[in-house]
Structures are given as structure tokens and as C-alpha cells.
Design a protein around this motif. Structure first.
Motif, short mmCIF file in Angstrom:
data_model
loop_
_atom_site.label_atom_id
_atom_site.label_comp_id
_atom_site.label_asym_id
_atom_site.label_seq_id
_atom_site.Cartn_x
_atom_site.Cartn_y
_atom_site.Cartn_z
N LEU A 130 -7.39 -6.90 -27.71
CA LEU A 130 -7.31 -7.51 -26.38
C LEU A 130 -7.39 -9.03 -26.43
CD1 LEU A 130 -9.49 -4.87 -24.54
CD2 LEU A 130 -7.00 -5.09 -24.41
N GLN A 131 -6.57 -9.59 -27.30
CA GLN A 131 -6.51 -11.05 -27.48
C GLN A 131 -5.94 -11.70 -26.21
OE1 GLN A 131 -7.50 -12.89 -30.16
NE2 GLN A 131 -6.95 -14.71 -29.00
N PRO A 132 -6.67 -12.65 -25.60
CA PRO A 132 -6.12 -13.34 -24.44
C PRO A 132 -4.81 -14.04 -24.79
CG PRO A 132 -8.46 -13.77 -24.65
CD PRO A 132 -8.03 -13.08 -25.92
N TYR A 133 -3.84 -13.93 -23.89
CA TYR A 133 -2.51 -14.51 -24.09
C TYR A 133 -2.50 -15.94 -23.56
CZ TYR A 133 2.52 -15.15 -23.55
OH TYR A 133 3.81 -15.62 -23.61
N GLY A 134 -1.82 -16.81 -24.28
CA GLY A 134 -1.62 -18.19 -23.84
C GLY A 134 -2.54 -19.16 -24.56
N LYS A 135 -1.99 -20.32 -24.87
CA LYS A 135 -2.78 -21.36 -25.54
C LYS A 135 -3.67 -22.10 -24.56
CE LYS A 135 0.49 -22.00 -29.23
NZ LYS A 135 1.84 -22.37 -29.45
N ASP A 136 -3.19 -22.23 -23.33
CA ASP A 136 -3.97 -22.87 -22.26
C ASP A 136 -3.53 -22.25 -20.94
OD1 ASP A 136 -1.57 -24.19 -21.39
OD2 ASP A 136 -1.95 -25.80 -22.81
N LYS A 137 -4.09 -22.75 -19.83
CA LYS A 137 -3.81 -22.10 -18.55
C LYS A 137 -2.38 -22.27 -18.05
CE LYS A 137 -5.90 -25.79 -15.82
NZ LYS A 137 -6.92 -26.07 -14.83
N SER A 138 -1.58 -23.05 -18.74
CA SER A 138 -0.18 -23.21 -18.32
C SER A 138 0.65 -21.95 -18.55
CB SER A 138 0.46 -24.40 -19.05
OG SER A 138 0.62 -24.11 -20.42
N PHE A 139 0.10 -20.96 -19.27
CA PHE A 139 0.84 -19.71 -19.51
C PHE A 139 1.22 -19.03 -18.20
CE2 PHE A 139 -3.27 -17.83 -18.75
CZ PHE A 139 -2.98 -16.59 -18.20
N VAL A 140 0.48 -19.30 -17.11
CA VAL A 140 0.77 -18.64 -15.84
C VAL A 140 2.14 -19.00 -15.29
CG1 VAL A 140 -1.67 -18.37 -15.24
CG2 VAL A 140 -0.41 -20.34 -14.40
N ALA A 141 2.69 -20.13 -15.71
CA ALA A 141 4.04 -20.51 -15.26
C ALA A 141 5.05 -19.46 -15.72
CB ALA A 141 4.41 -21.89 -15.77
N GLU A 142 4.85 -18.93 -16.91
CA GLU A 142 5.72 -17.87 -17.43
C GLU A 142 5.60 -16.61 -16.57
OE1 GLU A 142 5.89 -15.05 -21.40
OE2 GLU A 142 4.95 -17.01 -21.57
N CYS A 143 4.38 -16.22 -16.26
CA CYS A 143 4.16 -15.03 -15.43
C CYS A 143 4.75 -15.22 -14.04
CB CYS A 143 2.67 -14.73 -15.30
SG CYS A 143 1.81 -14.48 -16.86
N PHE A 144 4.39 -16.33 -13.41
CA PHE A 144 4.84 -16.59 -12.05
C PHE A 144 6.36 -16.73 -11.98
CE2 PHE A 144 5.30 -19.47 -8.27
CZ PHE A 144 4.98 -18.50 -7.33
N GLY A 145 6.94 -17.37 -12.98
CA GLY A 145 8.40 -17.51 -13.02
C GLY A 145 9.10 -16.17 -13.01
N CYS A 146 8.54 -15.21 -13.70
CA CYS A 146 9.13 -13.87 -13.74
C CYS A 146 9.02 -13.20 -12.38
CB CYS A 146 8.42 -13.05 -14.82
SG CYS A 146 9.25 -11.51 -15.22
N HIS A 147 7.97 -13.48 -11.63
CA HIS A 147 7.72 -12.82 -10.35
C HIS A 147 8.38 -13.49 -9.16
CE1 HIS A 147 4.77 -9.62 -11.39
NE2 HIS A 147 4.73 -10.33 -12.51
N THR A 148 8.93 -14.69 -9.33
CA THR A 148 9.53 -15.39 -8.19
C THR A 148 10.72 -14.66 -7.56
OG1 THR A 148 10.79 -16.86 -9.64
CG2 THR A 148 8.69 -17.69 -8.80
N PRO A 149 11.51 -13.87 -8.30
CA PRO A 149 12.60 -13.15 -7.64
C PRO A 149 12.12 -12.14 -6.58
CG PRO A 149 13.00 -13.23 -9.99
CD PRO A 149 11.59 -13.73 -9.76
N VAL A 150 10.85 -11.74 -6.66
CA VAL A 150 10.32 -10.79 -5.69
C VAL A 150 9.28 -11.45 -4.77
CG1 VAL A 150 10.86 -8.67 -6.97
CG2 VAL A 150 8.73 -9.91 -7.48
N ALA A 151 9.47 -12.73 -4.50
CA ALA A 151 8.56 -13.48 -3.62
C ALA A 151 8.46 -12.83 -2.25
CB ALA A 151 9.01 -14.93 -3.50
N ALA A 152 9.54 -12.30 -1.73
CA ALA A 152 9.53 -11.68 -0.40
C ALA A 152 8.69 -10.41 -0.36
CB ALA A 152 10.96 -11.36 0.04
N ASN A 153 8.36 -9.86 -1.52
CA ASN A 153 7.51 -8.67 -1.60
C ASN A 153 6.13 -9.05 -2.14
OD1 ASN A 153 7.07 -5.84 -1.29
ND2 ASN A 153 7.29 -5.60 -3.49
N ASP A 154 5.63 -10.23 -1.76
CA ASP A 154 4.34 -10.74 -2.22
C ASP A 154 4.28 -10.81 -3.75
OD1 ASP A 154 1.79 -11.84 -1.92
OD2 ASP A 154 0.79 -9.90 -1.71
N TYR A 155 5.42 -11.12 -4.36
CA TYR A 155 5.55 -11.33 -5.81
C TYR A 155 5.33 -10.05 -6.62
CZ TYR A 155 5.63 -16.15 -4.35
OH TYR A 155 5.98 -17.32 -3.73
#
Length: 164
Positions: A130-155
Motif C-alpha cells: 500500500l505504497q502511497p502514490y505520488g512524489k508530492d501533492k501535485s499527483f492530484v492533477a493527474e487524478c482530477f484531469g482524468c475525472h474532468t470529462p465527468v464534471a457534470a456528474n460530480d466528477y
């Protein structure tokens, strides 16, 4: 004898308990939710590009809101996406089953805290350790970028499965 048994049970329960300090923590501060596999299943999924079987589980707040059709989901909602490698069943090759554990990902709803990412905090823990993913907190940009196409469905890509 009874005192020894009670002391043993207490020692084992303390040793087996998971505190926040004992849990892996993502670079953005989200700690692993140790009880995610005891939450209700929201939906299964299959990720073709990754060859992964996944289940999405939700805490009580998430499940109640999804069943009610509430959007956006309320603060306190937590969803877990658990992934395994998809493998052919050795005795029945037309069947696919979960193989090795790959990762667990979390989406945590807090509209104020995570306002820059649609109200969602993201965390990923990889492999059996269960190794935490990402070198720093900027990893969330990758996650959020993937979810932006479904923004109308609360991501959310996921909707609660319907059963009779």
C-alpha cells in the motif's frame, strides 16, 4: 485463567488496531481508510486499458447519497476503487477473475478543502505494501484531469448499480 485470556484478547485487539499513525498517508495528507472492504459495493467495473477488475465501495454517506440521487454528493462522502489484475480462470478460461491486488484509490468529498479539484480529494495506495502514490501533492492533477470529462456528474464515472 480468565484474567490471562482477557489480557491476551486485549493485547491482540490493541496490536491489531489501526490508528491514523499506522496507516499509509498520501502526499496530500489523505490516510488509507482501513475499513474500505467492509463498505457496501457501489458498482463493479473493468478497465480494459489496464486489464483490471475493480469494485467501487462507498461509506454510509456515499451509499445513501447515491441511492437518493443526491448531486453533488455531500461532504463526508468517501469512495474506494479497489483494483486487481484480471486473469483467466485456470479451469474455465472463458471466465475472468481477480488476480493479484494492484491498488486502492480513494475519493474524499470536502467542498471547501478540495475546492480546486471539484470538491474531491484523491489518494492512491499501490501494491500489497500500500505504497502511497505520488512524489508530492501535485499527483492530484493527474487524478482530477482524468475525472474532468465527468464534471457534470460530480466528477464521478461510477453510478450505483441497480438490482431487483
Amino acid at each position: 485463567m480468565r484474567k490471562k485470556l482477557l489480557a491476551c484478547v486485549v493485547a491482540l485487539s490493541v496490536a491489531g488496531s489501526v490508528t491514523a499513525a499506522d496507516r499509509p498517508i498520501a502526499p496530500n495528507g489523505i490516510a488509507l481508510y482501513p475499513d474500505y472492504m467492509s463498505w457496501k459495493v457501489v458498482a463493479p467495473s473493468y478497465r480494459e486499458d489496464k486489464g483490471q477488475i475493480r469494485i467501487i465501495t462507498g461509506n454510509e454517506i456515499a451509499v445513501a447519497a447515491l441511492k437518493a440521487g443526491t448531486k453533488p454528493l455531500p461532504d463526508g462522502t468517501v469512495l474506494a476503487k479497489v483494483a486487481w489484475k484480471a486473469e483467466k480462470h485456470p479451469s474455465f478460461p472463458v471466465a475472468t477473475e481477480p488476480g493479484d491486488f494492484v491498488q486502492v484509490e480513494f475519493m474524499v468529498k470536502d467542498a471547501k478543502k478540495y475546492k480546486d479539484t471539484g470538491g474531491w480529494g484523491f489518494a492512491r495506495f499501490v501494491g500489497n505494501n500500500l505504497q502511497p502514490y505520488g512524489k508530492d501533492k501535485s499527483f492530484v492533477a493527474e487524478c482530477f484531469g482524468c475525472h474532468t470529462p465527468v464534471a457534470a456528474n460530480d466528477y464521478l464515472f461510477t453510478k450505483i448499480v441497480k438490482t431487483p
